[in-house]
Design a protein around this motif. Structure first.
Motif, PDB file in Angstrom:
ATOM      1  N   LEU A  84      -8.769  -6.936  -0.052  1.00 29.56           N
ATOM      2  CA  LEU A  84      -8.436  -6.029   1.043  1.00 29.56           C
ATOM      3  C   LEU A  84      -8.341  -6.820   2.338  1.00 29.56           C
ATOM      4  N   HIS A  85      -7.344  -6.510   3.156  1.00 30.28           N
ATOM      5  CA  HIS A  85      -7.269  -7.213   4.439  1.00 30.28           C
ATOM      6  C   HIS A  85      -6.685  -6.318   5.512  1.00 30.28           C
ATOM      7  N   GLY A  86      -7.068  -6.642   6.748  1.00 29.46           N
ATOM      8  CA  GLY A  86      -6.507  -5.978   7.916  1.00 29.46           C
ATOM      9  C   GLY A  86      -5.890  -7.024   8.817  1.00 29.46           C
ATOM     10  N   GLU A  87      -4.878  -6.648   9.547  1.00 25.86           N
ATOM     11  CA  GLU A  87      -4.209  -7.580  10.437  1.00 25.86           C
ATOM     12  C   GLU A  87      -4.271  -7.073  11.863  1.00 25.86           C
ATOM     13  N   LYS A  88      -4.554  -7.973  12.779  1.00 25.88           N
ATOM     14  CA  LYS A  88      -4.556  -7.614  14.190  1.00 25.88           C
ATOM     15  C   LYS A  88      -3.142  -7.253  14.607  1.00 25.88           C
ATOM     16  N   GLY A  89      -3.003  -6.128  15.302  1.00 26.83           N
ATOM     17  CA  GLY A  89      -1.693  -5.695  15.734  1.00 26.83           C
ATOM     18  C   GLY A  89      -0.981  -4.811  14.731  1.00 26.83           C
ATOM     19  N   ARG A  90      -1.596  -4.597  13.580  1.00 25.14           N
ATOM     20  CA  ARG A  90      -0.999  -3.734  12.560  1.00 25.14           C
ATOM     21  C   ARG A  90      -2.045  -2.729  12.102  1.00 25.14           C
ATOM     22  N   ARG A  91      -1.706  -1.472  12.144  1.00 27.78           N
ATOM     23  CA  ARG A  91      -2.676  -0.413  11.884  1.00 27.78           C
ATOM     24  C   ARG A  91      -2.980  -0.291  10.398  1.00 27.78           C
ATOM     25  N   GLY A  92      -4.280  -0.206  10.055  1.00 24.53           N
ATOM     26  CA  GLY A  92      -4.679   0.090   8.690  1.00 24.53           C
ATOM     27  C   GLY A  92      -5.189  -1.106   7.911  1.00 24.53           C
ATOM     28  N   GLN A  93      -5.640  -0.818   6.693  1.00 27.50           N
ATOM     29  CA  GLN A  93      -6.137  -1.825   5.769  1.00 27.50           C
ATOM     30  C   GLN A  93      -5.181  -1.880   4.573  1.00 27.50           C
ATOM     31  N   PHE A  94      -4.905  -3.091   4.086  1.00 26.06           N
ATOM     32  CA  PHE A  94      -3.877  -3.282   3.075  1.00 26.06           C
ATOM     33  C   PHE A  94      -4.429  -4.039   1.860  1.00 26.06           C
ATOM     34  N   ILE A  95      -3.833  -3.761   0.690  1.00 28.61           N
ATOM     35  CA  ILE A  95      -4.169  -4.501  -0.517  1.00 28.61           C
ATOM     36  C   ILE A  95      -3.365  -5.795  -0.490  1.00 28.61           C
ATOM     37  N   ARG A  96      -4.059  -6.915  -0.366  1.00 26.54           N
ATOM     38  CA  ARG A  96      -3.370  -8.199  -0.267  1.00 26.54           C
ATOM     39  C   ARG A  96      -2.960  -8.737  -1.638  1.00 26.54           C
ATOM     40  N   ARG A  97      -3.899  -8.592  -2.608  1.00 29.96           N
ATOM     41  CA  ARG A  97      -3.630  -9.135  -3.944  1.00 29.96           C
ATOM     42  C   ARG A  97      -4.439  -8.365  -4.981  1.00 29.96           C
ATOM     43  N   VAL A  98      -3.868  -8.228  -6.175  1.00 31.26           N
ATOM     44  CA  VAL A  98      -4.555  -7.574  -7.298  1.00 31.26           C
ATOM     45  C   VAL A  98      -4.653  -8.583  -8.435  1.00 31.26           C
ATOM     46  N   GLU A  99      -5.866  -8.805  -8.928  1.00 29.12           N
ATOM     47  CA  GLU A  99      -6.081  -9.798  -9.987  1.00 29.12           C
ATOM     48  C   GLU A  99      -5.543  -9.291 -11.327  1.00 29.12           C
ATOM     49  N   PRO A 100      -4.824 -10.129 -12.063  1.00 24.27           N
ATOM     50  CA  PRO A 100      -4.325  -9.723 -13.389  1.00 24.27           C
ATOM     51  C   PRO A 100      -5.474  -9.346 -14.324  1.00 24.27           C
ATOM     52  N   GLY A 101      -5.291  -8.264 -15.045  1.00 24.22           N
ATOM     53  CA  GLY A 101      -6.296  -7.830 -16.010  1.00 24.22           C
ATOM     54  C   GLY A 101      -7.533  -7.205 -15.405  1.00 24.22           C
ATOM     55  N   SER A 102      -7.526  -6.944 -14.111  1.00 25.89           N
ATOM     56  CA  SER A 102      -8.707  -6.403 -13.431  1.00 25.89           C
ATOM     57  C   SER A 102      -8.727  -4.881 -13.472  1.00 25.89           C
ATOM     58  N   ASN A 127     -10.711  10.012   4.806  1.00 22.28           N
ATOM     59  CA  ASN A 127      -9.634   9.263   5.450  1.00 22.28           C
ATOM     60  C   ASN A 127     -10.210   8.093   6.239  1.00 22.28           C
ATOM     61  N   VAL A 128      -9.642   6.898   6.032  1.00 20.70           N
ATOM     62  CA  VAL A 128     -10.168   5.687   6.668  1.00 20.70           C
ATOM     63  C   VAL A 128      -9.115   4.999   7.538  1.00 20.70           C
ATOM     64  N   GLU A 129      -8.028   5.693   7.840  1.00 17.34           N
ATOM     65  CA  GLU A 129      -6.940   5.065   8.584  1.00 17.34           C
ATOM     66  C   GLU A 129      -7.366   4.595   9.966  1.00 17.34           C
ATOM     67  N   GLY A 130      -8.342   5.269  10.566  1.00 15.93           N
ATOM     68  CA  GLY A 130      -8.784   4.886  11.897  1.00 15.93           C
ATOM     69  C   GLY A 130     -10.045   4.046  11.911  1.00 15.93           C
ATOM     70  N   GLU A 131     -10.527   3.631  10.745  1.00 14.64           N
ATOM     71  CA  GLU A 131     -11.787   2.892  10.677  1.00 14.64           C
ATOM     72  C   GLU A 131     -11.550   1.383  10.685  1.00 14.64           C
TER      73      GLU A 131
END
Length: 316
Positions: free
Chosen positions: A25-43, A63-67
Protein backbone atom coordinates in the motif's frame (compact mmCIF):
# COMPACT_ATOMS: atom_id res chain seq x y z
CA UNK A 1 -15.56 -11.17 -28.90
CA UNK A 2 -16.56 -10.94 -25.24
CA UNK A 3 -18.25 -7.76 -24.04
CA UNK A 4 -16.11 -5.56 -21.77
CA UNK A 5 -16.63 -6.06 -18.07
CA UNK A 6 -18.93 -3.34 -16.66
CA UNK A 7 -17.33 -0.71 -14.45
CA UNK A 8 -17.89 -1.29 -10.74
CA UNK A 9 -15.98 -1.16 -7.44
CA UNK A 10 -14.69 -4.46 -6.07
CA UNK A 11 -15.06 -5.77 -2.52
CA UNK A 12 -11.96 -7.85 -1.76
CA UNK A 13 -12.07 -10.14 1.29
CA UNK A 14 -8.55 -11.14 2.36
CA UNK A 15 -7.54 -13.81 4.86
CA UNK A 16 -4.02 -13.32 6.14
CA UNK A 17 -1.55 -15.99 5.13
CA UNK A 18 1.75 -17.15 6.59
CA UNK A 19 3.56 -14.24 4.93
CA UNK A 20 0.85 -11.62 5.41
CA UNK A 21 -1.75 -10.41 2.92
CA UNK A 22 0.72 -10.02 0.08
CA UNK A 23 0.14 -6.46 -1.13
CA UNK A 24 1.94 -3.14 -0.91
CA UNK A 25 0.00 0.00 0.00
CA UNK A 26 1.30 3.47 -0.75
CA UNK A 27 0.28 7.10 -0.72
CA UNK A 28 1.75 9.88 -2.79
CA UNK A 29 2.17 13.50 -1.83
CA UNK A 30 0.00 15.65 -4.06
CA UNK A 31 -2.31 12.78 -4.96
CA UNK A 32 -5.40 12.02 -2.92
CA UNK A 33 -5.89 8.56 -1.42
CA UNK A 34 -4.06 5.31 -0.79
CA UNK A 35 -3.18 2.98 -3.67
CA UNK A 36 -2.25 -0.68 -4.18
CA UNK A 37 1.30 -0.52 -5.49
CA UNK A 38 1.93 -4.23 -6.00
CA UNK A 39 0.23 -7.59 -5.41
CA UNK A 40 2.40 -10.65 -4.72
CA UNK A 41 1.78 -13.67 -6.99
CA UNK A 42 -0.04 -16.48 -5.21
CA UNK A 43 -0.87 -14.28 -2.21
CA UNK A 44 -4.21 -13.87 -0.39
CA UNK A 45 -4.44 -10.42 -2.00
CA UNK A 46 -4.19 -11.92 -5.50
CA UNK A 47 -6.76 -14.59 -4.61
CA UNK A 48 -9.12 -11.80 -3.45
CA UNK A 49 -8.77 -10.06 -6.86
CA UNK A 50 -6.85 -7.06 -5.50
CA UNK A 51 -4.89 -5.43 -8.34
CA UNK A 52 -1.96 -3.07 -8.66
CA UNK A 53 -3.18 0.47 -9.29
CA UNK A 54 -6.42 0.06 -7.34
CA UNK A 55 -7.41 2.99 -5.10
CA UNK A 56 -8.56 2.05 -1.61
CA UNK A 57 -12.00 3.44 -0.66
CA UNK A 58 -13.11 1.51 2.44
CA UNK A 59 -11.51 -0.76 5.02
CA UNK A 60 -13.89 -3.07 6.87
CA UNK A 61 -16.88 -0.92 5.95
CA UNK A 62 -15.34 2.43 6.92
CA UNK A 63 -14.51 5.06 4.29
CA UNK A 64 -10.80 5.94 4.46
CA UNK A 65 -10.48 8.36 1.54
CA UNK A 66 -9.75 11.28 3.86
CA UNK A 67 -7.46 9.42 6.26
CA UNK A 68 -3.68 9.48 6.45
CA UNK A 69 -1.51 6.55 5.39
CA UNK A 70 -0.87 5.65 9.03
CA UNK A 71 -4.59 5.70 9.88
CA UNK A 72 -5.40 3.41 6.97
CA UNK A 73 -2.65 0.97 7.98
CA UNK A 74 -4.02 0.84 11.52
CA UNK A 75 -7.53 0.12 10.22
CA UNK A 76 -6.23 -2.80 8.14
CA UNK A 77 -4.42 -4.18 11.17
CA UNK A 78 -7.37 -3.62 13.53
CA UNK A 79 -9.11 -6.89 12.59
CA UNK A 80 -6.70 -9.72 13.21
CA UNK A 81 -6.24 -12.31 10.47
CA UNK A 82 -8.59 -10.84 7.89
CA UNK A 83 -9.63 -7.59 6.23
CA UNK A 84 -12.26 -6.40 3.77
CA UNK A 85 -11.19 -3.76 1.23
CA UNK A 86 -13.43 -1.81 -1.13
CA UNK A 87 -11.34 -0.66 -4.10
CA UNK A 88 -11.76 0.92 -7.53
CA UNK A 89 -9.56 0.60 -10.59
CA UNK A 90 -8.53 3.70 -12.53
CA UNK A 91 -11.36 3.54 -15.08
CA UNK A 92 -14.07 3.04 -12.45
CA UNK A 93 -12.58 5.79 -10.28
CA UNK A 94 -12.63 8.25 -13.19
CA UNK A 95 -16.23 7.36 -14.04
CA UNK A 96 -17.34 7.87 -10.41
CA UNK A 97 -15.65 11.26 -10.31
CA UNK A 98 -17.11 12.27 -13.67
CA UNK A 99 -20.61 11.46 -12.41
CA UNK A 100 -19.95 12.87 -8.92
CA UNK A 101 -20.83 9.58 -7.22
CA UNK A 102 -19.54 8.31 -3.90
CA UNK A 103 -18.26 4.74 -4.10
CA UNK A 104 -20.22 2.28 -1.94
CA UNK A 105 -20.36 -1.46 -1.26
CA UNK A 106 -23.78 -1.55 -2.92
CA UNK A 107 -22.13 -0.54 -6.19
CA UNK A 108 -19.77 -3.51 -5.88
CA UNK A 109 -22.80 -5.79 -5.87
CA UNK A 110 -25.09 -4.00 -8.32
CA UNK A 111 -22.69 -2.04 -10.50
CA UNK A 112 -22.84 1.69 -11.13
CA UNK A 113 -26.38 3.08 -11.28
CA UNK A 114 -27.71 4.24 -14.63
CA UNK A 115 -28.27 7.97 -14.97
CA UNK A 116 -31.26 9.22 -12.92
CA UNK A 117 -31.63 5.83 -11.24
CA UNK A 118 -33.67 6.16 -7.99
CA UNK A 119 -30.90 4.71 -5.83
CA UNK A 120 -28.21 7.01 -7.21
CA UNK A 121 -26.68 9.03 -4.35
CA UNK A 122 -27.99 12.54 -3.77
CA UNK A 123 -25.98 15.52 -5.07
CA UNK A 124 -24.67 16.42 -1.63
CA UNK A 125 -23.08 12.96 -1.33
CA UNK A 126 -20.73 13.76 -4.20
CA UNK A 127 -17.13 12.63 -4.18
CA UNK A 128 -15.05 15.11 -2.23
CA UNK A 129 -12.36 15.26 -4.87
CA UNK A 130 -14.53 15.34 -7.97
CA UNK A 131 -15.19 19.06 -8.17
CA UNK A 132 -13.18 22.22 -8.13
CA UNK A 133 -13.19 23.91 -4.75
CA UNK A 134 -14.75 27.07 -6.21
CA UNK A 135 -18.40 27.47 -5.16
CA UNK A 136 -20.70 27.08 -8.11
CA UNK A 137 -18.02 25.41 -10.28
CA UNK A 138 -19.87 23.74 -13.17
CA UNK A 139 -19.48 20.05 -13.81
CA UNK A 140 -19.22 18.83 -17.39
CA UNK A 141 -22.52 16.95 -17.20
CA UNK A 142 -24.63 18.83 -14.70
CA UNK A 143 -25.51 22.05 -12.91
CA UNK A 144 -23.12 23.60 -10.37
CA UNK A 145 -23.09 22.24 -6.84
CA UNK A 146 -23.20 24.92 -4.18
CA UNK A 147 -20.67 24.36 -1.43
CA UNK A 148 -22.74 24.72 1.73
CA UNK A 149 -22.54 23.40 5.29
CA UNK A 150 -25.17 20.81 6.28
CA UNK A 151 -27.37 20.86 9.36
CA UNK A 152 -27.95 17.31 10.60
CA UNK A 153 -30.74 16.63 13.12
CA UNK A 154 -30.15 13.40 15.04
CA UNK A 155 -32.50 11.57 17.38
CA UNK A 156 -30.85 8.92 19.51
CA UNK A 157 -31.83 5.31 18.80
CA UNK A 158 -31.49 2.16 20.94
CA UNK A 159 -27.79 1.92 19.95
CA UNK A 160 -27.10 5.65 20.24
CA UNK A 161 -26.61 8.08 17.38
CA UNK A 162 -24.45 5.73 15.33
CA UNK A 163 -21.36 7.76 14.49
CA UNK A 164 -17.76 8.00 15.65
CA UNK A 165 -16.14 11.37 16.37
CA UNK A 166 -12.38 11.76 16.34
CA UNK A 167 -9.54 14.25 16.22
CA UNK A 168 -5.92 13.74 15.29
CA UNK A 169 -2.73 15.67 15.91
CA UNK A 170 -2.08 16.43 12.24
CA UNK A 171 -5.04 18.77 11.82
CA UNK A 172 -7.22 20.93 14.07
CA UNK A 173 -10.89 20.21 14.63
CA UNK A 174 -13.25 17.32 15.28
CA UNK A 175 -14.16 14.95 12.45
CA UNK A 176 -16.76 12.28 11.76
CA UNK A 177 -14.68 9.12 11.47
CA UNK A 178 -17.44 6.68 10.57
CA UNK A 179 -21.22 6.48 10.33
CA UNK A 180 -23.07 3.23 11.03
CA UNK A 181 -25.35 2.14 8.15
CA UNK A 182 -29.03 2.61 8.97
CA UNK A 183 -28.27 4.65 12.10
CA UNK A 184 -29.85 7.98 13.11
CA UNK A 185 -26.61 9.63 12.01
CA UNK A 186 -26.85 8.06 8.55
CA UNK A 187 -30.51 9.09 8.19
CA UNK A 188 -29.64 12.67 9.15
CA UNK A 189 -27.14 12.95 6.30
CA UNK A 190 -24.00 12.85 8.44
CA UNK A 191 -21.01 11.51 6.47
CA UNK A 192 -17.56 10.16 7.22
CA UNK A 193 -14.87 12.87 6.84
CA UNK A 194 -17.26 15.70 7.77
CA UNK A 195 -15.75 18.35 10.06
CA UNK A 196 -17.93 19.44 12.97
CA UNK A 197 -18.58 23.20 13.17
CA UNK A 198 -21.50 23.65 15.60
CA UNK A 199 -23.35 21.56 18.15
CA UNK A 200 -26.88 22.70 18.98
CA UNK A 201 -26.21 26.17 17.59
CA UNK A 202 -22.89 26.70 19.39
CA UNK A 203 -19.56 26.87 17.54
CA UNK A 204 -17.20 24.14 18.83
CA UNK A 205 -14.16 24.67 16.58
CA UNK A 206 -11.97 25.87 19.42
CA UNK A 207 -13.07 23.27 21.97
CA UNK A 208 -11.23 20.16 23.06
CA UNK A 209 -12.52 16.72 22.15
CA UNK A 210 -13.95 16.06 25.62
CA UNK A 211 -15.74 19.42 25.57
CA UNK A 212 -17.31 18.69 22.18
CA UNK A 213 -18.46 15.27 23.40
CA UNK A 214 -20.03 16.94 26.45
CA UNK A 215 -21.85 19.40 24.17
CA UNK A 216 -23.32 16.56 22.13
CA UNK A 217 -24.41 14.75 25.29
CA UNK A 218 -25.92 17.90 26.81
CA UNK A 219 -29.29 17.07 25.28
CA UNK A 220 -30.36 13.60 26.28
CA UNK A 221 -32.02 12.27 23.11
CA UNK A 222 -31.20 14.61 20.24
CA UNK A 223 -28.42 16.68 18.73
CA UNK A 224 -28.19 19.26 15.97
CA UNK A 225 -24.82 19.18 14.21
CA UNK A 226 -23.57 21.69 11.65
CA UNK A 227 -20.90 20.03 9.50
CA UNK A 228 -18.92 20.60 6.30
CA UNK A 229 -17.55 18.01 3.89
CA UNK A 230 -13.85 18.30 2.94
CA UNK A 231 -14.50 20.29 -0.23
CA UNK A 232 -16.84 22.78 1.46
CA UNK A 233 -14.41 23.06 4.37
CA UNK A 234 -11.57 23.94 2.01
CA UNK A 235 -13.70 26.50 0.19
CA UNK A 236 -14.80 28.34 3.37
CA UNK A 237 -11.24 28.30 4.71
CA UNK A 238 -10.04 29.87 1.48
CA UNK A 239 -12.58 32.65 1.98
CA UNK A 240 -11.64 32.92 5.67
CA UNK A 241 -15.29 32.53 6.58
CA UNK A 242 -16.68 30.51 9.47
CA UNK A 243 -19.66 28.40 8.29
CA UNK A 244 -22.91 29.04 10.18
CA UNK A 245 -26.47 27.76 10.06
CA UNK A 246 -27.44 30.72 7.86
CA UNK A 247 -25.14 29.39 5.15
CA UNK A 248 -27.17 26.16 4.97
CA UNK A 249 -29.93 27.81 2.95
CA UNK A 250 -29.17 31.54 3.04
CA UNK A 251 -26.73 33.74 1.07
CA UNK A 252 -23.24 32.38 0.58
CA UNK A 253 -20.07 34.44 1.10
CA UNK A 254 -18.50 36.19 -1.86
CA UNK A 255 -15.08 35.22 -3.23
CA UNK A 256 -11.97 36.86 -1.84
CA UNK A 257 -11.28 40.34 -3.26
CA UNK A 258 -7.88 41.95 -2.64
CA UNK A 259 -7.25 39.59 0.23
CA UNK A 260 -10.52 40.36 2.00
CA UNK A 261 -13.51 38.04 2.07
CA UNK A 262 -16.66 40.09 1.55
CA UNK A 263 -19.77 38.38 2.91
CA UNK A 264 -23.13 38.93 1.26
CA UNK A 265 -25.98 40.51 3.17
CA UNK A 266 -27.40 38.02 5.62
CA UNK A 267 -24.11 36.22 6.28
CA UNK A 268 -23.37 35.99 9.98
CA UNK A 269 -19.60 35.88 9.57
CA UNK A 270 -18.08 38.74 11.54
CA UNK A 271 -14.96 40.66 10.60
CA UNK A 272 -13.03 42.81 13.03
CA UNK A 273 -14.93 46.15 12.73
CA UNK A 274 -12.06 48.11 14.24
CA UNK A 275 -9.36 46.75 11.97
CA UNK A 276 -11.40 47.30 8.82
CA UNK A 277 -12.58 50.82 9.61
CA UNK A 278 -9.26 52.06 10.95
CA UNK A 279 -11.12 53.73 13.81
CA UNK A 280 -10.30 53.30 17.46
CA UNK A 281 -13.67 53.45 19.20
CA UNK A 282 -14.83 52.19 22.53
CA UNK A 283 -16.32 48.79 21.74
CA UNK A 284 -19.58 47.45 23.04
CA UNK A 285 -19.39 44.21 25.00
CA UNK A 286 -20.52 42.23 21.94
CA UNK A 287 -17.97 43.92 19.67
CA UNK A 288 -15.16 43.34 22.18
CA UNK A 289 -16.07 39.68 22.37
CA UNK A 290 -16.09 39.38 18.57
CA UNK A 291 -12.77 41.22 18.28
CA UNK A 292 -11.18 38.81 20.76
CA UNK A 293 -12.54 35.88 18.77
CA UNK A 294 -11.16 37.28 15.51
CA UNK A 295 -7.76 37.71 17.15
CA UNK A 296 -7.74 34.10 18.36
CA UNK A 297 -8.61 32.82 14.89
CA UNK A 298 -5.85 34.87 13.30
CA UNK A 299 -3.28 33.53 15.76
CA UNK A 300 -3.96 29.87 15.06
CA UNK A 301 -0.74 28.02 14.33
CA UNK A 302 -0.22 26.82 10.76
CA UNK A 303 -0.87 23.16 10.13
CA UNK A 304 2.20 20.95 10.37
CA UNK A 305 3.33 19.15 7.23
CA UNK A 306 3.63 15.57 8.47
CA UNK A 307 4.25 14.17 4.99
CA UNK A 308 7.80 15.16 4.07
CA UNK A 309 8.51 12.23 1.74
CA UNK A 310 6.86 11.85 -1.60
CA UNK A 311 5.68 8.32 -0.89
CA UNK A 312 5.01 6.19 2.19
CA UNK A 313 4.86 2.41 2.05
CA UNK A 314 3.52 -0.43 4.15
CA UNK A 315 3.67 -4.13 3.38
CA UNK A 316 1.07 -6.65 4.48
Amino acid sequence: MAAPEPLRPRLCCLVRGEHGYGFHLHGEKGRRGQFIRRVEPGSPAEAAALRAGDRLVEVNGVNVEGETHHQVVQRIKAVEGQTQLLVVDKETDEELQRRQLTCTEEMAQRGLPPAHDPWEPKPDWTHAGSLSSEAGQKDVNGPPRELRPRLCHLRKGPQGYGFNLHSDKSRPGQYIRSVDPGSPAAHSGLQAQDRLIEVNGQNVEGLRHTEVVASIKAREDEARLLVVDPETDEHFKRLRVTPTEEHVEGPLPSPVTNGTSLAQDGSTWKRDPFQESGLHLSPTAAEAKEKARATRVNKRAPQMDWNRKREIFSNF
